[in-house]
Design a protein around this motif. Structure first.
Motif, short mmCIF file in Angstrom:
data_model
loop_
_atom_site.label_atom_id
_atom_site.label_comp_id
_atom_site.label_asym_id
_atom_site.label_seq_id
_atom_site.Cartn_x
_atom_site.Cartn_y
_atom_site.Cartn_z
N ALA A 1 0.66 -1.48 -0.25
CA ALA A 1 -0.22 -0.07 -0.06
C ALA A 1 1.01 1.33 0.93
CB ALA A 1 -1.19 -0.04 1.18
N TYR A 2 1.98 1.57 1.26
CA TYR A 2 3.23 2.51 0.96
C TYR A 2 3.76 3.00 -0.23
CZ TYR A 2 0.81 4.41 5.09
OH TYR A 2 0.08 4.76 6.10
N ASP A 3 3.82 1.77 -0.70
CA ASP A 3 4.22 1.70 -2.09
C ASP A 3 3.39 2.49 -3.20
OD1 ASP A 3 6.51 0.21 -1.19
OD2 ASP A 3 6.64 -1.45 -2.69
N LEU A 4 2.71 1.80 -3.59
CA LEU A 4 1.46 2.75 -4.16
C LEU A 4 1.71 4.24 -3.31
CD1 LEU A 4 -1.61 0.35 -4.75
CD2 LEU A 4 -0.19 0.96 -6.03
N VAL A 5 0.99 4.05 -2.28
CA VAL A 5 1.16 6.23 -1.99
C VAL A 5 2.50 6.84 -2.24
CG1 VAL A 5 2.09 7.14 -0.07
CG2 VAL A 5 0.01 5.56 0.41
N ALA A 6 3.65 5.87 -2.15
CA ALA A 6 5.00 6.76 -2.26
C ALA A 6 5.00 7.62 -4.39
CB ALA A 6 5.88 6.05 -1.97
N ALA A 7 3.89 6.46 -4.81
CA ALA A 7 4.72 6.80 -6.73
C ALA A 7 3.61 8.07 -6.82
CB ALA A 7 4.12 5.46 -7.06
N ILE A 8 2.62 8.51 -6.18
CA ILE A 8 1.24 9.82 -5.99
C ILE A 8 1.59 10.79 -5.13
CG2 ILE A 8 -0.83 9.80 -5.29
CD1 ILE A 8 -1.20 6.83 -6.17
N HIS A 9 1.95 12.32 -5.77
CA HIS A 9 1.66 12.72 -5.47
C HIS A 9 0.73 14.17 -5.87
CE1 HIS A 9 4.19 15.67 -2.50
NE2 HIS A 9 3.95 17.13 -3.06
N TRP A 10 0.75 14.97 -4.80
CA TRP A 10 0.04 16.48 -4.60
C TRP A 10 0.51 17.46 -3.67
CZ3 TRP A 10 -3.71 12.29 -3.25
CH2 TRP A 10 -4.03 12.68 -2.51
N ASN A 11 0.60 18.79 -4.00
CA ASN A 11 0.51 19.82 -3.20
C ASN A 11 -0.25 19.77 -1.94
OD1 ASN A 11 2.01 22.20 -2.06
ND2 ASN A 11 0.27 23.55 -3.29
N LEU A 12 0.68 19.41 -0.50
CA LEU A 12 0.39 19.60 0.53
C LEU A 12 -0.89 18.11 1.02
CD1 LEU A 12 -1.57 22.95 0.99
CD2 LEU A 12 0.69 22.27 1.77
N VAL A 13 -0.91 17.02 0.08
CA VAL A 13 -0.84 15.88 0.23
C VAL A 13 -0.42 15.20 1.12
CG1 VAL A 13 1.51 15.12 -0.48
CG2 VAL A 13 -0.77 13.25 -0.26
N GLN A 14 -1.68 14.29 2.58
CA GLN A 14 -1.75 14.65 3.39
C GLN A 14 -2.08 13.12 3.92
OE1 GLN A 14 -3.21 15.05 7.32
NE2 GLN A 14 -5.45 16.49 6.12
N TYR A 15 -1.06 11.68 4.72
CA TYR A 15 -1.76 10.76 4.96
C TYR A 15 -0.35 10.43 6.11
CZ TYR A 15 2.78 9.75 1.85
OH TYR A 15 4.45 9.92 2.37
N ARG A 16 -1.51 8.97 6.88
CA ARG A 16 -1.31 8.54 8.32
C ARG A 16 0.20 7.45 7.07
NH1 ARG A 16 -4.80 7.66 12.82
NH2 ARG A 16 -2.94 5.45 13.36
N ARG A 17 1.07 7.35 8.42
CA ARG A 17 2.70 6.68 8.04
C ARG A 17 2.07 5.09 8.71
NH1 ARG A 17 3.30 11.04 6.68
NH2 ARG A 17 4.66 11.71 4.65
N ASP A 18 1.08 4.92 9.61
CA ASP A 18 0.88 3.58 10.28
C ASP A 18 -0.34 2.67 10.28
OD1 ASP A 18 -0.69 5.05 11.60
OD2 ASP A 18 0.25 5.01 13.27
N ILE A 19 -0.80 3.02 9.92
CA ILE A 19 -2.30 2.16 9.44
C ILE A 19 -1.41 1.22 9.39
CG2 ILE A 19 -3.71 1.47 7.28
CD1 ILE A 19 -3.81 4.72 8.36
N GLY A 20 -2.92 0.47 9.96
CA GLY A 20 -2.44 -1.10 10.75
C GLY A 20 -1.22 -1.33 11.37
N HIS A 21 -1.41 -0.70 12.34
CA HIS A 21 -0.10 -0.26 13.40
C HIS A 21 -0.50 -1.78 14.41
CE1 HIS A 21 -1.35 1.96 16.88
NE2 HIS A 21 -2.09 2.49 15.63
N ARG A 22 -1.80 -1.52 14.71
CA ARG A 22 -2.48 -2.63 15.58
C ARG A 22 -2.07 -3.98 15.30
NH1 ARG A 22 -5.37 -0.13 20.24
NH2 ARG A 22 -5.75 2.36 18.97
N ALA A 23 -2.57 -4.30 14.79
CA ALA A 23 -2.48 -5.38 13.49
C ALA A 23 -1.06 -6.07 14.00
CB ALA A 23 -3.45 -5.74 12.13
#
Ligand code: AMP
Length: 435
Positions: free
Chosen positions: A399-421
């Motif tokens: 999932a984060y490889d996909l996120v790293a391929a995409i960009h726009w000005n001021l994009v925000q996302y969490r970096r720890d989705i799934g941390h509990r699992a």
């Protein structure tokens, strides 16, 4: 077979994508859809708003749509299923009366209490009977909720009595319009949250794969509540024992209660649960539709024919249906506009979507639209990048490889989705090594 999906977010992109995979489905219309649905094979956007019930009925009749699936709660609470049914059209979702389970928190709290379904203790107020002394007498933290639909923003967790009274005042004072004319003041429940989603037809029920979402905006589950910043499936916290408790203590009595009250339920039913340390599945809320972003990772894992499951439910043939799940885990990371869930900009060109399309996994669009040759942001939660993997940790990498391929000005996302699992997976791994 022609399918119509009503809505234009990430959930609807996933529903349309999944329906279009069936060879007997010749066309999927999405009203109004987004830039992502427009790119899918066999899928076509229709320029009708999700709350324009009359236009939707007219379109479905004219196009001879075989099955309509409703994504968002607004049209369900407004009675879209009743309107389609009256017109002789098959429409998957609860009636207006059954959708009150999401449309009114005060009604739902009463319903839960009446049918002895576990939930937090509460009091309901309007301006006329508001009792500040009662609020001051409650233990902290306290949860204040607007009764009606407030796009996921009508819940405030208050650490002090002054904060709670201010939240009550704001809601009763019209901050959420009529949705806040009645408020619920509720005991704060500690524990871990689980989303439990089923397909229901009266008392027949097919549980979908388990999932968990991340409601808070920032890493470590901090910051303001949002519509959801990511989700994953399965949720390892839901052991077979807990699954059985949720089915017998929440889902079965809810469907039986709805039937007894004269409002039998057909559709996706989503129970937002807080699992207490002793394993009690307390109901935080019901949604009368599929969750967003849970839909995206869950449908990535669904092997069954989704339109066939919806039709089976509509025709009372759900008993005996099986879903079938990819045994891999799925993790969805929401990419949001800077500033979300407060004020945010729109119209930012999104770079990298074509690169991401060549990677494994799937990017579902939520708030996007086409402007000339580019696709631009068009709301708060813009995309949901979903990865699959043998473990939640592996799915998260994809999932984060996909996120790293995409960009726009001021994009925000969490970096720890799934941390509990992932923490649970690591614990299980350590235990296996010790053994
Ligand atoms: P709701 O729309 O009622 O699900 O509330 C939105 C979010 O607020 C939930 O997903 C929880 O994270 C949180 N929440 C709601 N009610 C409670 C409660 N009684 N105790 C703790 N957290 C709550």
């Amino acid at each position: 077979m022609k399918v119509l999906v009503v809505g234009g977010g990430g959930r609807e992109h996933a529903l349309a994508w999944k329906c279009a995979q069936e060879s007997r489905v010749t066309r999927v219309f999405v009203a109004p859809g987004n830039a992502g649905t427009a790119l899918e094979a066999k899928v076509q956007n229709v320029d009708i708003a999700a709350d324009d019930l009359a236009a939707l009925v007219a379109f479905a009749a004219a196009e001879r749509i075989d099955l309509t699936i409703i994504g968002p709660e607004g049209p369900l609470v407004a009675g879209i299923v009743d309107r389609f049914t009256d017109a002789g059209l098959a429409c998957f979702g609860p009636t207006r009366a059954a959708a009150r389970l999401e449309g009114s928190k005060a009604y739902t709290k009463k319903f839960l209490r009446r049918h002895r379904i576990p939930t937090a203790s509460h009091a309901t107020f309007t301006r006329a009977n508001f009792d500040a002394a009662h609020v001051r007498a409650q233990r902290l933290p306290l949860v204040v909720k607007a009764d009606g639909l407030a796009a996921g923003k009508g819940v405030v967790i208050c650490e002090t009595h002054d904060e709670a009274l201010a939240a009550c005042e704001r809601m009763l004072g019209g901050a959420f319009g009529t949705a806040g004319e009645t408020i619920v003041v509720e005991e704060f429940l500690a524990g871990e949250e689980v989303s439990f989603i089923v397909i229901a037809n009266d008392q027949d029920v097919l549980p979908l794969a388990t999932s968990q979402d991340h409601k808070r905006r920032d890493d470590g589950d901090r910051g303001p509540n949002t519509g959801g910043m990511g989700a994953y499936s399965p949720a390892p916290i839901v052991t077979p024992e807990l699954h059985a408790r949720i089915m017998s203590e929440v889902i079965a009595p809810t469907l039986a209660g709805l039937r007894a009250d004269g409002t039998p339920y057909t559709g996706f039913l989503y129970a937002g649960l807080m699992i207490a340390p002793d394993g009690t599945p307390n109901v935080l809320e019901f949604n009368c539709r599929f969750g967003d972003p849970e839909t995206q990772p869950i449908l990535m894992r669904l092997e069954a024919d989704l339109p066939a499951l919806c039709e089976a439910a509509l025709h009372g043939r759900l008993g005996g249906s099986e879903a079938g799940w990819d045994r891999r885990a799925a993790v969805g990371v929401v990419m949001a506009a800077g500033g979300y869930p407060e004020a945010f900009g729109k119209g930012e060109p999104i770079a990298g979507l074509e690169d991401a399309a060549r990677l494994p996994g799937k990017v579902f669009h939520a708030a996007t639209k086409r402007e000339g040759d580019s696709i631009v942001t068009n709301g708060g939660r813009v995309l949901c990048a979903v990865g699959l993997g043998e473990t939640v940790a592996a799915a998260r990498v994809q999932a984060y490889d996909l996120v790293a391929a995409i960009h726009w000005n001021l994009v925000q996302y969490r970096r720890d989705i799934g941390h509990r699992a992932i923490a649970r997976e690591n614990l299980a791994g350590d235990a296996a090594e010790d053994f």
